[in-house]
Motif scaffolding. Structure first.
Motif, PDB file in Angstrom:
ATOM      1  N   GLN A 145       0.819  -1.181   0.272  1.00 40.43           N
ATOM      2  CA  GLN A 145       0.018   0.062   0.109  1.00 40.43           C
ATOM      3  C   GLN A 145       0.899   1.151   0.176  1.00 40.43           C
ATOM      4  O   GLN A 145       0.631   2.342  -0.679  1.00 40.43           O
ATOM      5  CB  GLN A 145      -0.771  -0.009   1.210  1.00 40.43           C
ATOM      6  N   VAL A 146       1.837   1.057   0.863  1.00 40.46           N
ATOM      7  CA  VAL A 146       2.855   2.451   0.718  1.00 40.46           C
ATOM      8  C   VAL A 146       3.470   2.794  -0.538  1.00 40.46           C
ATOM      9  O   VAL A 146       3.596   3.543  -0.870  1.00 40.46           O
ATOM     10  CB  VAL A 146       3.977   2.322   1.900  1.00 40.46           C
ATOM     11  N   LEU A 147       3.826   1.592  -1.070  1.00 35.16           N
ATOM     12  CA  LEU A 147       4.503   1.702  -2.492  1.00 35.16           C
ATOM     13  C   LEU A 147       3.691   2.231  -3.407  1.00 35.16           C
ATOM     14  O   LEU A 147       4.027   3.145  -4.099  1.00 35.16           O
ATOM     15  CB  LEU A 147       4.896   0.251  -2.902  1.00 35.16           C
ATOM     16  N   GLN A 148       2.393   2.049  -3.420  1.00 34.50           N
ATOM     17  CA  GLN A 148       1.430   2.698  -4.485  1.00 34.50           C
ATOM     18  C   GLN A 148       1.276   3.988  -4.097  1.00 34.50           C
ATOM     19  O   GLN A 148       1.198   4.834  -5.095  1.00 34.50           O
ATOM     20  CB  GLN A 148      -0.034   1.773  -4.142  1.00 34.50           C
ATOM     21  N   ILE A 149       1.409   4.552  -2.875  1.00 34.14           N
ATOM     22  CA  ILE A 149       1.313   5.729  -2.673  1.00 34.14           C
ATOM     23  C   ILE A 149       2.557   6.653  -3.157  1.00 34.14           C
ATOM     24  O   ILE A 149       2.628   7.490  -3.631  1.00 34.14           O
ATOM     25  CB  ILE A 149       1.024   5.994  -1.027  1.00 34.14           C
ATOM     26  N   ALA A 150       3.794   5.655  -2.895  1.00 32.49           N
ATOM     27  CA  ALA A 150       4.817   6.474  -3.213  1.00 32.49           C
ATOM     28  C   ALA A 150       5.150   6.695  -4.758  1.00 32.49           C
ATOM     29  O   ALA A 150       5.626   7.720  -5.197  1.00 32.49           O
ATOM     30  CB  ALA A 150       6.159   5.710  -2.749  1.00 32.49           C
ATOM     31  N   VAL A 151       4.605   5.742  -5.444  1.00 32.47           N
ATOM     32  CA  VAL A 151       4.630   5.833  -6.795  1.00 32.47           C
ATOM     33  C   VAL A 151       3.761   7.066  -7.496  1.00 32.47           C
ATOM     34  O   VAL A 151       4.059   7.471  -8.330  1.00 32.47           O
ATOM     35  CB  VAL A 151       4.241   4.593  -7.515  1.00 32.47           C
ATOM     36  N   ARG A 152       2.591   7.252  -6.553  1.00 27.69           N
ATOM     37  CA  ARG A 152       1.698   8.568  -7.187  1.00 27.69           C
ATOM     38  C   ARG A 152       2.258   9.637  -6.505  1.00 27.69           C
ATOM     39  O   ARG A 152       2.384  10.679  -7.429  1.00 27.69           O
ATOM     40  CB  ARG A 152       0.421   8.337  -6.421  1.00 27.69           C
ATOM     41  N   PHE A 153       3.275   9.888  -5.530  1.00 22.87           N
ATOM     42  CA  PHE A 153       3.558  10.957  -4.923  1.00 22.87           C
ATOM     43  C   PHE A 153       5.087  11.451  -5.351  1.00 22.87           C
ATOM     44  O   PHE A 153       5.444  12.423  -5.512  1.00 22.87           O
ATOM     45  CB  PHE A 153       3.622  10.889  -3.518  1.00 22.87           C
ATOM     46  N   VAL A 154       5.874  10.447  -5.609  1.00 26.30           N
ATOM     47  CA  VAL A 154       7.320  10.752  -6.057  1.00 26.30           C
ATOM     48  C   VAL A 154       7.471  10.196  -7.476  1.00 26.30           C
ATOM     49  O   VAL A 154       7.462   9.075  -7.850  1.00 26.30           O
ATOM     50  CB  VAL A 154       8.018   9.912  -5.111  1.00 26.30           C
ATOM     51  N   PRO A 155       7.692  11.219  -8.368  1.00 24.85           N
ATOM     52  CA  PRO A 155       7.785  10.779  -9.779  1.00 24.85           C
ATOM     53  C   PRO A 155       9.170  10.299 -10.147  1.00 24.85           C
ATOM     54  O   PRO A 155      10.204  10.162  -9.170  1.00 24.85           O
ATOM     55  CB  PRO A 155       7.626  12.282 -10.179  1.00 24.85           C
ATOM     56  N   ALA A 156       9.383   9.478 -11.307  1.00 29.29           N
ATOM     57  CA  ALA A 156      10.557   8.777 -11.634  1.00 29.29           C
ATOM     58  C   ALA A 156      11.653   9.919 -11.700  1.00 29.29           C
ATOM     59  O   ALA A 156      12.470   9.561 -11.529  1.00 29.29           O
ATOM     60  CB  ALA A 156      10.153   8.028 -12.764  1.00 29.29           C
ATOM     61  N   GLU A 157      11.231  11.008 -12.389  1.00 24.46           N
ATOM     62  CA  GLU A 157      12.129  12.127 -12.438  1.00 24.46           C
ATOM     63  C   GLU A 157      11.830  13.176 -11.315  1.00 24.46           C
ATOM     64  O   GLU A 157      10.893  13.650 -11.274  1.00 24.46           O
ATOM     65  CB  GLU A 157      11.860  12.759 -13.962  1.00 24.46           C
ATOM     66  N   ARG A 158      12.833  13.115 -10.634  1.00 23.33           N
ATOM     67  CA  ARG A 158      12.621  13.630  -9.186  1.00 23.33           C
ATOM     68  C   ARG A 158      13.612  15.048  -8.760  1.00 23.33           C
ATOM     69  O   ARG A 158      14.207  14.714  -7.909  1.00 23.33           O
ATOM     70  CB  ARG A 158      12.730  12.571  -8.188  1.00 23.33           C
ATOM     71  N   PRO A 159      14.076  15.938  -9.588  1.00 23.02           N
ATOM     72  CA  PRO A 159      15.059  16.910  -9.215  1.00 23.02           C
ATOM     73  C   PRO A 159      14.259  17.589  -7.965  1.00 23.02           C
ATOM     74  O   PRO A 159      12.936  18.074  -7.906  1.00 23.02           O
ATOM     75  CB  PRO A 159      15.042  17.969 -10.153  1.00 23.02           C
ATOM     76  N   GLY A 160      14.955  17.957  -6.886  1.00 29.65           N
ATOM     77  CA  GLY A 160      14.481  18.533  -5.785  1.00 29.65           C
ATOM     78  C   GLY A 160      13.885  17.578  -4.563  1.00 29.65           C
ATOM     79  O   GLY A 160      13.700  17.874  -3.512  1.00 29.65           O
ATOM     80  N   PHE A 161      13.763  16.182  -5.081  1.00 31.71           N
ATOM     81  CA  PHE A 161      13.474  15.206  -4.052  1.00 31.71           C
ATOM     82  C   PHE A 161      14.746  14.653  -3.165  1.00 31.71           C
ATOM     83  O   PHE A 161      15.835  14.431  -3.821  1.00 31.71           O
ATOM     84  CB  PHE A 161      12.519  14.163  -4.716  1.00 31.71           C
ATOM     85  N   PRO A 162      14.483  14.298  -2.071  1.00 38.70           N
ATOM     86  CA  PRO A 162      15.814  13.763  -1.422  1.00 38.70           C
ATOM     87  C   PRO A 162      15.840  12.157  -1.672  1.00 38.70           C
ATOM     88  O   PRO A 162      16.285  11.459  -0.796  1.00 38.70           O
ATOM     89  CB  PRO A 162      15.361  13.842   0.052  1.00 38.70           C
ATOM     90  N   PHE A 163      15.649  11.799  -2.789  1.00 33.75           N
ATOM     91  CA  PHE A 163      15.937  10.403  -3.288  1.00 33.75           C
ATOM     92  C   PHE A 163      16.674  10.262  -4.441  1.00 33.75           C
ATOM     93  O   PHE A 163      16.561  11.333  -5.162  1.00 33.75           O
ATOM     94  CB  PHE A 163      14.586   9.552  -3.460  1.00 33.75           C
ATOM     95  N   GLY A 164      17.521   9.293  -4.730  1.00 33.70           N
ATOM     96  CA  GLY A 164      17.937   8.931  -6.020  1.00 33.70           C
ATOM     97  C   GLY A 164      17.078   8.506  -7.092  1.00 33.70           C
ATOM     98  O   GLY A 164      15.781   8.104  -6.522  1.00 33.70           O
ATOM     99  N   PRO A 165      17.618   8.180  -8.155  1.00 35.95           N
ATOM    100  CA  PRO A 165      16.390   7.543  -9.270  1.00 35.95           C
ATOM    101  C   PRO A 165      16.248   6.264  -8.869  1.00 35.95           C
ATOM    102  O   PRO A 165      16.873   5.461  -8.124  1.00 35.95           O
ATOM    103  CB  PRO A 165      17.253   7.486 -10.603  1.00 35.95           C
ATOM    104  N   PRO A 166      15.024   5.947  -9.309  1.00 33.01           N
ATOM    105  CA  PRO A 166      14.497   4.394  -9.265  1.00 33.01           C
ATOM    106  C   PRO A 166      15.780   3.232  -9.611  1.00 33.01           C
ATOM    107  O   PRO A 166      16.342   3.752 -10.539  1.00 33.01           O
ATOM    108  CB  PRO A 166      13.302   4.304  -9.832  1.00 33.01           C
ATOM    109  N   VAL A 167      15.818   2.210  -8.660  1.00 35.72           N
ATOM    110  CA  VAL A 167      16.579   1.167  -9.047  1.00 35.72           C
ATOM    111  C   VAL A 167      15.765   0.105  -9.672  1.00 35.72           C
ATOM    112  O   VAL A 167      14.774  -0.440  -9.093  1.00 35.72           O
ATOM    113  CB  VAL A 167      17.376   0.795  -7.782  1.00 35.72           C
ATOM    114  N   PRO A 168      16.263  -0.535 -10.765  1.00 33.88           N
ATOM    115  CA  PRO A 168      15.363  -1.510 -11.336  1.00 33.88           C
ATOM    116  C   PRO A 168      15.433  -2.816 -10.579  1.00 33.88           C
ATOM    117  O   PRO A 168      16.602  -3.247 -10.178  1.00 33.88           O
ATOM    118  CB  PRO A 168      16.148  -2.027 -12.640  1.00 33.88           C
ATOM    119  N   VAL A 169      14.520  -3.330 -10.413  1.00 33.22           N
ATOM    120  CA  VAL A 169      14.314  -4.659  -9.607  1.00 33.22           C
ATOM    121  C   VAL A 169      13.405  -5.532 -10.223  1.00 33.22           C
ATOM    122  O   VAL A 169      12.293  -5.058 -11.167  1.00 33.22           O
ATOM    123  CB  VAL A 169      13.924  -4.578  -7.991  1.00 33.22           C
ATOM    124  N   ALA A 170      13.094  -6.934 -10.039  1.00 37.27           N
ATOM    125  CA  ALA A 170      12.253  -7.744 -10.488  1.00 37.27           C
ATOM    126  C   ALA A 170      10.991  -7.227 -10.118  1.00 37.27           C
ATOM    127  O   ALA A 170      10.645  -6.606  -8.880  1.00 37.27           O
ATOM    128  CB  ALA A 170      12.305  -9.203 -10.354  1.00 37.27           C
TER     129      ALA A 170
END
Length: 199
Positions: A145-170
């Motif tokens: 559930q938290v992941l689905q919220i994160a996907v909506r709130f944190v874009p894949a392109e994220r300048p200004g966000f305190p996260f690195g780019p998404p890491v590919p996983v299975a």
């Protein structure tokens, strides 16, 4: 819609399970939150509870530290539990959801702040679980559930966000792995090779 306070409290409680599970000899272990070892991450989590309660009362997060300078008297687990109790008290009035709170990312409705802090508590619960090799303590259904919220709130392109780019996983990886990956954390043995560049 689900009251975002419910998810924030549930995420804080999940992190509390991991905080309570930290053995004394694990404080120097690294975590997926690469700037902090377990000791510093515990200090951050305790500090976050104070900040979350503080903004619900109209305060600014900059009034309080982001991480404790030393282990609190009585230990991290007791201090965190007390902090979570303070969060519940500060956010008890539903009016806070429509009020403006001062979040580190800027002023926003309390509902948005609670949503962001749910993600933060959940993500740091995963950080601790991985550092301690105790992912068995995680609630994968809730983390989905938290992941689905994160996907909506944190874009894949994220300048200004305190996260690195998404890491590919299975795609069939556990929810805690996919949540960490979306927020730029690379978990040992879980990341996929970067796609080959042709041409």
């Amino acid at each position: 819609m689900t009251d975002p306070r419910d998810q924030m409290h549930r995420a804080a409680d999940l992190a509390g399970v991991l905080v309570a599970a930290v053995p004394a000899d694990a404080l120097d272990r690294p975590t997926p939150c690469t700037e902090w070892d377990v000791r510093a991450l515990l200090g951050h989590l305790v500090a976050v509870t104070a900040r979350v309660a503080h903004i619900a009362r109209g305060g600014s997060p900059s009034d309080l530290p982001t991480v404790l300078d030393a282990e609190p008297q009585g230990g991290f687990a007791a201090a965190y539990a007390a902090g979570v109790a303070g969060v519940r008290q500060a956010w008890a009035d539903p009016a806070v959801l429509g009020a403006t709170v001062h979040h580190p990312a800027g002023d926003m409705p309390g509902a948005a702040g609670a949503t962001i802090y749910a993600q933060e508590f959940a993500t740091h619960a995963v950080d601790l679980a991985v550092a301690l090799d105790r992912t068995d303590l995680l609630d994968e259904e809730f983390l989905e559930q938290v992941l689905q919220i994160a996907v909506r709130f944190v874009p894949a392109e994220r300048p200004g966000f305190p996260f690195g780019p998404p890491v590919p996983v299975a795609g069939d990886a556990p929810a805690h792995v996919r949540l960490s990956a979306w927020l730029g954390r690379s978990l040992p043995g879980r990341s996929l090779p970067a796609p080959a560049v042709e041409g």
